[in-house]
Design a protein around this motif. Structure first.
Motif, short mmCIF file in Angstrom:
data_model
loop_
_atom_site.label_atom_id
_atom_site.label_comp_id
_atom_site.label_asym_id
_atom_site.label_seq_id
_atom_site.Cartn_x
_atom_site.Cartn_y
_atom_site.Cartn_z
N ARG A 115 0.80 -1.22 0.00
CA ARG A 115 0.00 0.00 0.00
C ARG A 115 0.85 1.28 0.00
O ARG A 115 0.31 2.35 -0.24
CB ARG A 115 -0.98 0.05 1.17
CG ARG A 115 -2.00 -1.08 1.17
CD ARG A 115 -2.82 -1.07 2.43
NE ARG A 115 -3.57 0.16 2.57
CZ ARG A 115 -4.01 0.64 3.74
NH1 ARG A 115 -3.74 -0.01 4.87
NH2 ARG A 115 -4.69 1.76 3.79
N CYS A 116 2.12 1.18 0.30
CA CYS A 116 2.98 2.36 0.27
C CYS A 116 3.44 2.62 -1.17
O CYS A 116 3.23 1.81 -2.06
CB CYS A 116 4.20 2.15 1.17
SG CYS A 116 3.79 1.82 2.90
N SER A 117 4.03 3.78 -1.39
CA SER A 117 4.61 4.08 -2.70
C SER A 117 6.11 4.33 -2.53
O SER A 117 6.55 4.82 -1.49
CB SER A 117 3.93 5.29 -3.32
OG SER A 117 4.16 6.46 -2.56
N CYS A 118 6.85 3.98 -3.57
CA CYS A 118 8.30 4.15 -3.55
C CYS A 118 8.71 4.83 -4.85
O CYS A 118 9.16 4.18 -5.79
CB CYS A 118 8.99 2.80 -3.40
SG CYS A 118 8.53 1.92 -1.88
N ASP A 144 7.11 6.07 0.92
CA ASP A 144 6.04 6.97 1.34
C ASP A 144 4.82 6.15 1.77
O ASP A 144 4.14 5.55 0.94
CB ASP A 144 5.67 7.91 0.21
CG ASP A 144 4.66 8.97 0.64
OD1 ASP A 144 4.19 8.90 1.79
OD2 ASP A 144 4.35 9.85 -0.18
N CYS A 145 4.55 6.16 3.09
CA CYS A 145 3.39 5.45 3.64
C CYS A 145 2.45 6.43 4.34
O CYS A 145 1.87 6.12 5.39
CB CYS A 145 3.85 4.37 4.62
SG CYS A 145 5.00 3.16 3.93
N VAL A 182 0.49 -0.84 12.37
CA VAL A 182 1.71 -1.63 12.55
C VAL A 182 2.78 -1.09 11.61
O VAL A 182 2.50 -0.75 10.45
CB VAL A 182 1.45 -3.13 12.25
CG1 VAL A 182 2.74 -3.93 12.40
CG2 VAL A 182 0.37 -3.67 13.16
N PHE A 183 3.99 -0.99 12.12
CA PHE A 183 5.12 -0.53 11.31
C PHE A 183 5.27 -1.44 10.09
O PHE A 183 5.30 -2.66 10.22
CB PHE A 183 6.39 -0.58 12.16
CG PHE A 183 7.57 0.13 11.56
CD1 PHE A 183 7.76 1.48 11.78
CD2 PHE A 183 8.50 -0.55 10.78
CE1 PHE A 183 8.86 2.16 11.23
CE2 PHE A 183 9.59 0.10 10.24
CZ PHE A 183 9.77 1.46 10.46
N PRO A 184 5.32 -0.86 8.88
CA PRO A 184 5.36 -1.70 7.68
C PRO A 184 6.65 -2.50 7.57
O PRO A 184 7.73 -2.01 7.95
CB PRO A 184 5.23 -0.69 6.54
CG PRO A 184 5.69 0.60 7.12
CD PRO A 184 5.32 0.58 8.56
N ASP A 185 6.54 -3.73 7.06
CA ASP A 185 7.75 -4.52 6.83
C ASP A 185 8.18 -4.34 5.38
O ASP A 185 7.56 -3.60 4.61
CB ASP A 185 7.51 -6.00 7.16
CG ASP A 185 6.32 -6.58 6.40
OD1 ASP A 185 5.82 -5.91 5.47
OD2 ASP A 185 5.88 -7.69 6.76
N HIS A 211 14.67 8.27 2.94
CA HIS A 211 13.54 9.11 3.31
C HIS A 211 12.31 8.23 3.55
O HIS A 211 11.81 7.61 2.62
CB HIS A 211 13.25 10.14 2.21
CG HIS A 211 14.46 10.89 1.77
ND1 HIS A 211 15.02 11.90 2.52
CD2 HIS A 211 15.24 10.75 0.66
CE1 HIS A 211 16.08 12.38 1.90
NE2 HIS A 211 16.25 11.70 0.77
N LEU A 212 11.85 8.22 4.79
CA LEU A 212 10.72 7.37 5.17
C LEU A 212 9.61 8.24 5.75
O LEU A 212 9.81 8.94 6.75
CB LEU A 212 11.16 6.33 6.20
CG LEU A 212 10.05 5.45 6.80
CD1 LEU A 212 9.29 4.69 5.73
CD2 LEU A 212 10.65 4.49 7.83
N SER A 213 8.45 8.21 5.11
CA SER A 213 7.30 9.00 5.55
C SER A 213 6.23 8.07 6.10
O SER A 213 5.69 7.25 5.38
CB SER A 213 6.72 9.82 4.39
OG SER A 213 7.65 10.78 3.96
N LEU A 214 5.92 8.25 7.38
CA LEU A 214 4.88 7.46 8.05
C LEU A 214 3.87 8.37 8.73
O LEU A 214 3.15 7.94 9.63
CB LEU A 214 5.52 6.53 9.09
CG LEU A 214 6.34 5.36 8.53
CD1 LEU A 214 7.24 4.77 9.60
CD2 LEU A 214 5.42 4.28 7.96
N GLN A 215 3.78 9.63 8.31
CA GLN A 215 2.89 10.57 8.96
C GLN A 215 1.43 10.24 8.67
O GLN A 215 1.09 9.55 7.71
CB GLN A 215 3.20 12.01 8.55
CG GLN A 215 2.80 12.39 7.14
CD GLN A 215 3.95 12.24 6.18
OE1 GLN A 215 4.78 11.33 6.34
NE2 GLN A 215 4.01 13.10 5.19
#
Length: 457
Positions: free
Chosen positions: A23-26, A33-34, A41-44, A52-56
């Protein structure tokens, strides 16, 4: 021999698809980008190469140590607007993030700051949590750190260690607004250029607390509990680059002493100031905007045998040749309280706000450069033919809610005001007709909507 290991003729060689969490984009090899996926739950499957990791904008409550610690290439970690508590943010996880430069954990549920953040950090945003304590290595020993945001927390002075910024000599922005500080914290970074301390409980600036902050340009202290005894003549005197000082919404009875000559904007509205001492403003030669609205300026009754002090005399404004805007709204000024020659040195003044006072007519001898004059909410009942002879550049005039009648304004009052475009006379006892000087064929005439109490454009 059949060569099944190679593609058939005409097929192109395609690199294998990059792994990306569900479901995230890269969009790039170094970006995951999540944002806004309601993740709990923290994505695996996050690549180790991620920088650069976006979890906002999710619903994460914790970050697993083993998942976060393996992302040793991270430069940006955005956790804004989650449900992460201090227990869910392991300090050990940051030890391996030796390249982290930007961390955003605003709008979470942290009760204390992380005890350790990487030395490589440049920007740290922990705003809008419930933080009551930070630690020496939260922001200390960070030579590249530039910006720290801690506003909207629950920090008291006890929660700030004296060495909170030791070894971090490049911080230029620090936001501590909307906390529970009772005095200005000592040992702030000497490199600061912008300091936000508004909406606290500050009643005192300890002597020398700002003596090292010589690069400070903007200082926000509005909405505190500062009194005259909480400041002294040295509080601001060493701030040789200070341009903007906001002391509004405090309990000051007088203008602070020792204002630096570089100061351009001084907000003193919503205090308890009764008069302005000449010596307090004399050194602020670069002052352009002086705001004194909602104070107690006016003629002050004193014991018998002493002269009556006037609210506004020429001396306090002497030397303010660069002042462009002066607000004296919501006071008790009468025309007799304005001494002769008061406006003489304000040659650059463009905006003057005298609204909501007790003026009975337009003050005389206003500055020639004036373009905007606010007189609404006074007791003006008459505007004579010579009221604006000294202000040929006037563009906007506000006379709303006075005591004007249909014939209160002399027909000659606006002759020569070729730039006048707005005259607001609404809210008076009678409708007031205003004839603006003709400048263009479309200029409103007497009786038109633009000339009867509304803006004339």
């Amino acid at each position: 021999m059949e060569d099944a290991a190679f593609p058939h003729l005409g097929e192109s060689l395609q690199p294998p698809p990059r792994a990306c969490p569900l479901r995230c984009s890269c969009p790039r090899a170094d970006t995951v980008d999540c944002n806004g996926l309601d993740l709990q739950v923290f994505p695996d499957n996050i690549t180790r190469a991620a920088q650069h990791l976006s979890l906002q904008n999710n619903q994460l409550q914790e970050l697993p140590y083993n998942e976060l610690s393996r992302l040793s290439s991270l430069r940006t970690l955005n956790l804004h607007n989650n449900l992460i508590s201090s227990e869910g943010l392991p300090d050990e996880a940051f030890e391996s993030l030796t390249q982290l430069q930007h961390i955003y954990v605003a709008h979470n549920k942290l009760s204390v700051a992380p005890q350790f953040l990487p030395r490589s950090l440049r920007v740290a945003d922990l705003a809008a949590n419930q933080v009551t304590e930070i630690f020496p290595l939260t922001f200390g020993e960070k030579p590249a750190l530039r910006s720290v945001y801690l506003h909207d927390n629950q920090l008291s002075n006890a929660g700030l260690p004296p060495d909170a910024f030791r070894g971090s000599e490049a911080v230029i922005v620090l936001s501590l607004s909307s906390n529970r500080l009772s005095y200005l914290p000592p040992s702030l970074p000497p490199s600061l250029e912008r300091l936000h301390l508004q909406n606290n409980l500050i009643s005192k600036v300890p002597r020398g607390a700002l003596s090292r902050q010589t690069q400070l340009r903007e200082l926000y202290l509005q909405h505190n509990q500062l009194t005259d005894s909480g400041l002294d003549a040295t509080t601001f005197s060493k701030l040789h680059h200070l341009e903007y000082l906001d002391l509004s919404h405090n309990r000051l009875a007088s203008v602070p002493a020792g204002l630096p000559r570089t100061l351009a904007v001084l907000h003193l509205g919503r205090n308890r100031i009764r008069w302005v001492e000449a010596t307090r403003l004399r050194g602020a030669r670069a002052l352009r905007y002086l705001l004194l609205q909602h104070n107690q300026l006016g003629a002050t009754g004193l014991p018998a045998g002493r002269n009556e002090l006037r609210a506004l005399e020429p001396e306090p404004l002497a030397g303010l040749a660069q002042l462009r805007e002066l607000s004296l709204a919501h006071n008790r000024l009468r025309v007799g309280d304005i001494g002769p020659g008061t406006w003489h040195e304000l040659q650059a003044l463009q905006v003057l706000d005298l609204s909501h006072n007790e003026l009975s007519f337009v003050p005389p001898d206003l500055p020639e450069a004036l373009e905007e004059l606010h007189l609404q909410g006074n007791r003006i009942g008459q505007v004579g033919p010579e009221a604006f002879l000294s202000t040929p550049r006037l563009r906007a005039l506000f006379l709303r809610a006075n005591r004007l009648h249909m014939t209160s304004i002399a027909p000659e009052a606006f002759l020569g005001l070729l730039h006048l475009r707005v005259v607001d006379t609404a809210g008076n006892p009678e409708q007031v007709l205003v004839r603006l000087p003709p400048t263009t064929p479309r200029q409103p005439r007497a009786g038109s909507p633009g000339a009867q109490g509304g803006p004339a454009v």
